[in-house]
Design an enzyme around this catalytic site. Structure first.
Site, PDB file in Angstrom:
ATOM      1  N   ASN A  12       0.872  -1.177   0.000  1.00  0.00           N
ATOM      2  CA  ASN A  12       0.000   0.000   0.000  1.00  0.00           C
ATOM      3  C   ASN A  12       0.906   1.223   0.000  1.00  0.00           C
ATOM      4  O   ASN A  12       1.468   1.575   1.029  1.00  0.00           O
ATOM      5  CB  ASN A  12      -0.896  -0.037   1.254  1.00  0.00           C
ATOM      6  CG  ASN A  12      -1.745   1.219   1.386  1.00  0.00           C
ATOM      7  OD1 ASN A  12      -1.790   2.058   0.473  1.00  0.00           O
ATOM      8  ND2 ASN A  12      -2.428   1.360   2.521  1.00  0.00           N
ATOM      9  N   LYS A  14       0.142   4.218  -0.322  1.00  0.00           N
ATOM     10  CA  LYS A  14      -0.512   5.410   0.262  1.00  0.00           C
ATOM     11  C   LYS A  14      -0.286   6.619  -0.668  1.00  0.00           C
ATOM     12  O   LYS A  14      -0.248   6.445  -1.888  1.00  0.00           O
ATOM     13  CB  LYS A  14      -0.022   5.640   1.697  1.00  0.00           C
ATOM     14  CG  LYS A  14      -0.191   4.369   2.545  1.00  0.00           C
ATOM     15  CD  LYS A  14      -0.031   4.566   4.020  1.00  0.00           C
ATOM     16  CE  LYS A  14      -0.223   3.225   4.734  1.00  0.00           C
ATOM     17  NZ  LYS A  14      -0.148   3.324   6.184  1.00  0.00           N
ATOM     18  N   HIS A  98      -9.587   1.160   4.906  1.00  0.00           N
ATOM     19  CA  HIS A  98      -8.307   1.364   5.589  1.00  0.00           C
ATOM     20  C   HIS A  98      -8.524   2.339   6.755  1.00  0.00           C
ATOM     21  O   HIS A  98      -9.320   3.280   6.645  1.00  0.00           O
ATOM     22  CB  HIS A  98      -7.262   1.916   4.617  1.00  0.00           C
ATOM     23  CG  HIS A  98      -5.883   1.903   5.201  1.00  0.00           C
ATOM     24  ND1 HIS A  98      -5.446   2.858   6.080  1.00  0.00           N
ATOM     25  CD2 HIS A  98      -4.858   1.018   5.058  1.00  0.00           C
ATOM     26  CE1 HIS A  98      -4.210   2.564   6.447  1.00  0.00           C
ATOM     27  NE2 HIS A  98      -3.831   1.453   5.851  1.00  0.00           N
ATOM     28  N   GLU A 100      -6.899   4.751   7.787  1.00  0.00           N
ATOM     29  CA  GLU A 100      -6.670   6.164   7.466  1.00  0.00           C
ATOM     30  C   GLU A 100      -7.904   6.766   6.788  1.00  0.00           C
ATOM     31  O   GLU A 100      -8.221   7.937   6.990  1.00  0.00           O
ATOM     32  CB  GLU A 100      -5.400   6.306   6.607  1.00  0.00           C
ATOM     33  CG  GLU A 100      -4.147   6.098   7.459  1.00  0.00           C
ATOM     34  CD  GLU A 100      -2.956   5.520   6.717  1.00  0.00           C
ATOM     35  OE1 GLU A 100      -2.937   5.538   5.473  1.00  0.00           O
ATOM     36  OE2 GLU A 100      -2.033   5.019   7.404  1.00  0.00           O
ATOM     37  N   GLU A 170      -5.283  -4.729  10.649  1.00  0.00           N
ATOM     38  CA  GLU A 170      -4.270  -3.691  10.849  1.00  0.00           C
ATOM     39  C   GLU A 170      -4.556  -2.950  12.148  1.00  0.00           C
ATOM     40  O   GLU A 170      -5.406  -2.042  12.169  1.00  0.00           O
ATOM     41  CB  GLU A 170      -4.301  -2.693   9.687  1.00  0.00           C
ATOM     42  CG  GLU A 170      -3.988  -3.303   8.343  1.00  0.00           C
ATOM     43  CD  GLU A 170      -3.423  -2.269   7.372  1.00  0.00           C
ATOM     44  OE1 GLU A 170      -2.375  -2.558   6.776  1.00  0.00           O
ATOM     45  OE2 GLU A 170      -3.995  -1.177   7.231  1.00  0.00           O
ATOM     46  N   GLY A 176       2.653   2.518  10.801  1.00  0.00           N
ATOM     47  CA  GLY A 176       3.616   3.612  10.631  1.00  0.00           C
ATOM     48  C   GLY A 176       4.305   4.027  11.922  1.00  0.00           C
ATOM     49  O   GLY A 176       4.952   5.066  11.982  1.00  0.00           O
ATOM     50  N   SER A 216       3.547  -1.895  10.454  1.00  0.00           N
ATOM     51  CA  SER A 216       4.996  -1.970  10.684  1.00  0.00           C
ATOM     52  C   SER A 216       5.585  -3.341  10.366  1.00  0.00           C
ATOM     53  O   SER A 216       6.508  -3.802  11.044  1.00  0.00           O
ATOM     54  CB  SER A 216       5.346  -1.552  12.116  1.00  0.00           C
ATOM     55  OG  SER A 216       4.971  -0.207  12.338  1.00  0.00           O
TER      56      SER A 216
HETATM   57  P1  13P Z   1       3.122   0.531   7.714  1.00  0.00           P
HETATM   58  O1  13P Z   1       3.643  -0.747   7.131  1.00  0.00           O
HETATM   59  O2  13P Z   1       3.835   1.751   7.215  1.00  0.00           O
HETATM   60  O3  13P Z   1       2.989   0.475   9.202  1.00  0.00           O
HETATM   61  O4  13P Z   1       1.610   0.695   7.150  1.00  0.00           O
HETATM   62  C1  13P Z   1       0.723  -0.357   7.262  1.00  0.00           C
HETATM   63  C2  13P Z   1      -0.498  -0.030   6.481  1.00  0.00           C
HETATM   64  O5  13P Z   1      -1.267   0.842   6.833  1.00  0.00           O
HETATM   65  C3  13P Z   1      -0.742  -0.796   5.248  1.00  0.00           C
HETATM   66  O6  13P Z   1      -2.026  -0.571   4.760  1.00  0.00           O
END
Ligand code: 13P
Length: 257
Positions: A12, A14, A98, A100, A170, A176, A216
């Protein structure tokens, strides 16, 4: 005979990578892992890089995913993109719900559910994300939250459709932050998700659904996570932006097959 679920590693990206940078990364990945078919690999660039990355992946085993979509076919929805539009770009997967999107853009369980149903109606494979915040984990609400998001997100999905759905667990506090869930924490929730899928769709079908871990995930922690019984792959953020770490993650999944 035990059911073997093919591992899946999805990147992803982003809001990162221009059309050109995305295509360059895709080409680098193809050189290293383009012929691997024992693991499914999906790249999810931002909308503006879907076309160039899709072009780079043409005729190759790596698949293309989007990070969101709108449930309607078309109309007055400024700034949105439909399933049909994604299909014309040869997109096969779409990340939905997601954290976010839920946190910053107001995606509710009901809206995520509409998107899941629309994706399935257009033969896109939804990657449905669920996961608790730190406050929810600390108050002991993890399983309640995951159950609500999963049941609501999959409402109206038919048994014959469920194996095309991919679930991603997640934990929001691990995204992150460098704070990965312990293998026990992750496996507990993954097993819970599979049990819920069993209640909703029957145990045999639940055994066929892939449940990815995200938060992560890095080459250093991936082997242990991917060795867990109910962890069928990863949804990778930060470590998917560089060829080297993403390739290592795919190799970790190949080793775990
Ligand atoms: P990270 O791997 O940067 O923690 O992000 C995970 C994520 O949100 C994947 O959709």
């Amino acid at each position: 005979m035990p059911i073997i679920r093919k591992k899946l590693i999805a990147g992803n990206w982003k809001m990162n990578k221009s059309a050109g940078d995305g295509a360059a990364l895709a080409k680098e990945l193809l050189e290293a892992i383009g012929r691997e078919t024992a693991v499914d690999v999906v790249l999810c660039p931002p909308f503006t890089a879907l076309e160039s990355v899709g072009h780079a992946l043409e005729g190759q085993a790596l698949k293309l995913g989007a990070q969101n979509m709108h449930p309607e076919r078309n109309g007055a929805f400024t700034g949105e993109i439909s399933a049909e539009m994604l299909r014309t770009l040869y997109v096969s997967h779409v990340i939905l719900g997601h954290s976010e999107r839920r946190q910053f853009f107001g995606d509710t369980d009901a809206f995520v559910n509409q998107k899941v149903l629309a994706a399935l109606a257009h033969e896109l494979r939804p990657i449905l994300c669920v996961g608790e915040t730190l406050a929810e984990r600390e108050s002991g609400a993890t399983l309640t939250v995951v159950q609500r998001q999963l049941e609501a997100g999959l409402s109206g999905v038919k048994a014959e459709q469920i194996t095309t759905v991919i679930v991603a667990y997640e934990p929001v506090w691990a995204i992150g932050t460098g704070k990965v869930a312990t293998t026990e924490q992750a496996q507990e929730v993954h097993a819970f998700i599979r049990e819920l899928l069993g209640q909703l769709f029957g145990a045999a079908l639940a055994q066929k659904v892939r449940i990815l871990y995200g938060g992560s995930m890095k080459p250093a922690n991936a082997p242990e996570l991917l060795a867990q019984k109910d962890i069928d792959g990863g949804l990778i953020g930060g470590a998917s932006l560089e060829a080297r770490s993403f390739i290592e993650l795919v190799k970790a999944a190949l080793a775990a097959v």
